[in-house]
Scaffold this active site. Structure first.
Site, PDB file in Angstrom:
ATOM      1  N   ARG A 270      -8.944 -19.983 -18.673  1.00  0.00           N
ATOM      2  CA  ARG A 270      -8.673 -20.270 -17.275  1.00  0.00           C
ATOM      3  C   ARG A 270      -9.743 -21.229 -16.733  1.00  0.00           C
ATOM      4  NH1 ARG A 270      -4.617 -20.597 -13.622  1.00  0.00           N
ATOM      5  NH2 ARG A 270      -4.782 -19.200 -11.833  1.00  0.00           N
TER       6      ARG A 270
ATOM      7  N   THR B 193       4.576 -24.194 -14.901  1.00  0.00           N
ATOM      8  CA  THR B 193       3.695 -23.746 -15.970  1.00  0.00           C
ATOM      9  C   THR B 193       4.515 -23.856 -17.242  1.00  0.00           C
ATOM     10  OG1 THR B 193       2.605 -22.281 -14.388  1.00  0.00           O
ATOM     11  CG2 THR B 193       2.291 -21.735 -16.694  1.00  0.00           C
TER      12      THR B 193
ATOM     13  N   VAL C  21      -1.175 -26.429 -15.079  1.00  0.00           N
ATOM     14  CA  VAL C  21      -2.028 -27.197 -14.171  1.00  0.00           C
ATOM     15  C   VAL C  21      -1.744 -26.797 -12.730  1.00  0.00           C
ATOM     16  CG1 VAL C  21      -2.392 -29.206 -15.661  1.00  0.00           C
ATOM     17  CG2 VAL C  21      -0.371 -29.122 -14.175  1.00  0.00           C
ATOM     18  N   ASN C  22      -0.939 -25.757 -12.531  1.00  0.00           N
ATOM     19  CA  ASN C  22      -0.566 -25.174 -11.247  1.00  0.00           C
ATOM     20  C   ASN C  22       0.607 -25.912 -10.631  1.00  0.00           C
ATOM     21  OD1 ASN C  22      -0.734 -23.163  -9.297  1.00  0.00           O
ATOM     22  ND2 ASN C  22      -2.097 -24.342  -7.999  1.00  0.00           N
TER      23      ASN C  22
ATOM     24  N   ASP D  67      -5.401 -21.406  -6.121  1.00  0.00           N
ATOM     25  CA  ASP D  67      -5.109 -20.020  -6.494  1.00  0.00           C
ATOM     26  C   ASP D  67      -6.211 -19.058  -6.058  1.00  0.00           C
ATOM     27  OD1 ASP D  67      -2.624 -20.330  -7.508  1.00  0.00           O
ATOM     28  OD2 ASP D  67      -3.166 -20.172  -9.616  1.00  0.00           O
TER      29      ASP D  67
ATOM     30  N   SER E 113      -4.510 -15.162 -11.803  1.00  0.00           N
ATOM     31  CA  SER E 113      -3.310 -15.778 -12.363  1.00  0.00           C
ATOM     32  C   SER E 113      -2.227 -14.734 -12.578  1.00  0.00           C
ATOM     33  CB  SER E 113      -3.643 -16.441 -13.710  1.00  0.00           C
ATOM     34  OG  SER E 113      -2.474 -16.893 -14.357  1.00  0.00           O
TER      35      SER E 113
ATOM     36  N   GLY F 285       6.591 -19.502 -14.146  1.00  0.00           N
ATOM     37  CA  GLY F 285       7.351 -18.988 -13.014  1.00  0.00           C
ATOM     38  C   GLY F 285       6.521 -18.436 -11.878  1.00  0.00           C
ATOM     39  N   GLY F 286       5.212 -18.765 -11.805  1.00  0.00           N
ATOM     40  CA  GLY F 286       4.399 -18.263 -10.712  1.00  0.00           C
ATOM     41  C   GLY F 286       4.357 -16.750 -10.681  1.00  0.00           C
TER      42      GLY F 286
END
Length: 582
Positions: free
Chosen positions: A102, A375, A394-395, A417, A446, A466-467
């Site tokens: 991360r 993602t 990479v968000n 985040d 995350s 998928g967040g």
């Protein structure tokens, strides 16, 4: 629900999934897989993995190749300027390990640095450009995997990605659409324009997209390992690119980045051992809570609305806890043992009314974090029984939008985040809490949830982008395998989601029947049904890109499932005898 799967998705899954029974070699469970299986979000990445296996590499070498290739062909989702989580199983040592790559917060990224002139959150600074970017972790992960677990030199495993970056690949529809959405931001930066609009025109579907600077950066990484990215020429160009746009990184922060090896979370569910992501992922703890809440119910025998109701109630409770307790374990104390215990799950289960929805307002708290959906994930099993489940990002779409000139590296915007301002949501609904506040070197929370499932008869590796929906998609995938579905069937399952606040069930198009939706509403649930937009498309038609591989030891069969929602993904199985000819 099964009818909806077959009607809406499974027809298309044959284009991007594979299930290949191979002749059994013994009456009992097989000791080694009869070949290899790879599922990833892009066909070129899957091919790269098999190319490395054919050269004598193992699953970890193939993971380097797949990860690096995704960093080239999916700039919309991941890249060398981002980070990820790698869940590994080393068959020879019979050991599981979680590699945490991360991104980390630069020292300059204090909460005060993200406030505007009125004391509010500066959303542009939090999501776009140099202040949005954490120190990248993915290049260090590739070096770590190769040196500690791989069999081939890093230079060999990176060759497919280098070749594709240099020679190019066809732009696909999702990439072109995503660039159109982010173009106004990406045009701010000369380094980005040089890569994505070398002739002054936006990306078009079907055009060949070449990245010579990124190829050279990968070559440096291949030749010099960690120092090829985090020190020397590439590091200097990254620092200059960030500073030119007003950001503040230091050479020491780049050179001081380290991956962390952590012990995965483990728990039992319905005869399966689940091995999954620990903090700073929130996914593993939430998955443990949800599955252990649900375990006493025979979900397969329940009518659809009742099954969804109970599953949603487990989601609601897990997401409430996610908000308050989770962050970077190197900086905050997390009550992991309590949150993942069966006794705690039993207590949460006791608060569920089987005949009525629990209003989220009765579960005191603040809105839960929601992360971006762009993602990527891949899953691998090799012929030795090694396996990898990896999720990288990479968000936002194309991260921060900033490419450091001369590197080809598109930087992440993972700083968003963090809880940058207490009590203020970010672009995706994240509220500020101390456990996830930024500090120098700290890793942001995350939802990425790479996961293994292990039973006496079957081994599975799965995960998805998928967040915040990653967690619930992995949950539904685990339930699908537990119900006896194969990998192509699991990745095509319809999806629904609840995250405590907002207090509503969101669903994919046609995921639930009209009768099931009506029954859920009668139980007190709010169900958000995708609506038509002005262009004839529906909002939230589909989510994620689940990638799963499985080894059925009783049948000595491998399966690979690549989500049919993503037309450029590929799941493939290759028998051991053919790997060298691949």
């Amino acid at each position: 629900m099964r009818a909806a799967v077959l009607r809406v998705l499974l027809t298309f899954s044959l284009l991007c999934t594979a299930t290949l029974p191979l002749q059994a070699r013994q009456s009992g469970p097989a000791q080694h897989p009869p070949g290899a299986a790879i599922a990833s979000a892009h066909e070129l990445a899957t091919r790269a993995g098999f190319e490395i296996l054919a050269q004598g590499g193992n699953a970890f070498d193939a993971a380097v190749a797949v990860s690096a290739t995704l960093s080239v062909v999916e700039p919309i989702s991941s890249g060398l300027g981002g980070g990820g989580f790698f869940l590994l199983h080393d068959a020879k040592r019979n050991r599981d390990v979680f590699v945490d790559a991360r991104e980390t917060a630069p020292a300059a990224a204090t909460p005060q640095a993200y406030l505007d002139g009125n004391g509010g959150l500066d959303r542009d600074r939090a999501t776009n450009g140099p202040w949005a970017a954490g120190i990248p972790g993915l290049p260090a992960a590739l070096v770590h995997l190769s040196q500690r677990y791989g069999r081939l030199p890093l230079k060999a495993s990176l060759q497919p990605a280098i070749r594709i970056a240099r020679d190019g690949f066809p732009v696909y529809a999702r990439m072109a659409r995503g660039y159109a959405q982010r173009r106004a931001v990406m045009q701010r930066y000369p380094g980005t324009r040089a890569v994505f609009e070398p002739e002054g025109r936006p990306l078009q579907e079907g055009q060949t997209f070449r990245q010579p600077d990124l190829a050279r950066t990968l070559e440096r990484l291949a030749e010099r390992g960690f120092d090829g990215f985090y020190r020397g020429e590439i590091a200097q160009r990254l620092l200059e690119g960030v500073r030119a746009e007003g950001g503040r990184w230091s050479a020491d922060e780049l050179a001081g980045y380290r991956v962390r090896e952590r012990e995965p979370l483990r728990f039992e569910y319905d005869g399966w051992e689940i091995v999954t992501a620990p903090p700073p992922s929130s996914g593993g703890i939430a998955l443990a809570q949800m599955l252990q809440i649900l375990e006493p119910w025979d979900l397969a025998r329940l009518e659809p609305a009742q099954r969804v109701h109970l599953t949603v109630e487990s989601m609601r409770r897990a997401f409430r806890d996610r908000t308050f307790y989770l962050g970077d374990p190197d900086f905050v104390r997390i009550p992991v043992k309590t949150l993942t215990s069966r006794d705690y799950a039993a207590g949460l289960r006791a608060t569920i009314n089987p005949d009525r929805a629990t209003p989220s307002a009765l579960l005191s708290g603040q809105p839960t974090p929601l992360e971006d959906e762009e993602t990527t994930h891949f899953s691998i099993i090799d012929a030795e029984g090694n396996r990898v489940a990896a999720t990288q990002t990479v968000n936002l779409l194309f991260g921060s939008g900033l490419v450091a000139p001369g590197t080809g590296v598109l930087l992440n915007n993972e700083m968003d985040d963090f809880a940058l301002k207490p009590g203020t949501p970010n672009a995706f609904g994240v509220m500020g809490f101390d456990a996830n506040a930024p500090k120098p070197g700290k890793r942001m929370l995350s939802s990425m949830t790479p996961t293994f499932m292990v039973s006496p008869d079957k081994v599975v590796a799965l995960g998805t982008p998928g967040g915040s929906r990653i967690i619930t998609m992995v949950l539904l995938g685990v339930l699908g395998f537990a119900d006896g579905l194969n990998a192509p069937e699991v990745v095509a399952l319809p999806r629904y989601h609840h995250q405590w606040l907002p207090d509503a069930i969101s669903i994919e198009r046609d995921a639930l029947s009209a009768e099931t939706i009506a029954r859920l509403r009668a139980l007190g649930h709010t169900v958000d049904v995708p609506q038509e937009n002005g262009d004839g498309r529906r909002s939230s038609d589909t989510w994620g890109s689940l990638q799963a591989v499985a080894w059925d030891r009783r049948r000595d069969a491998l399966e690979a499932g690549s989500d049919p929602r993503n037309p450029v993904g590929r799941g493939e199985v290759v028998p051991a005898a053919e790997l060298r000819r691949k």
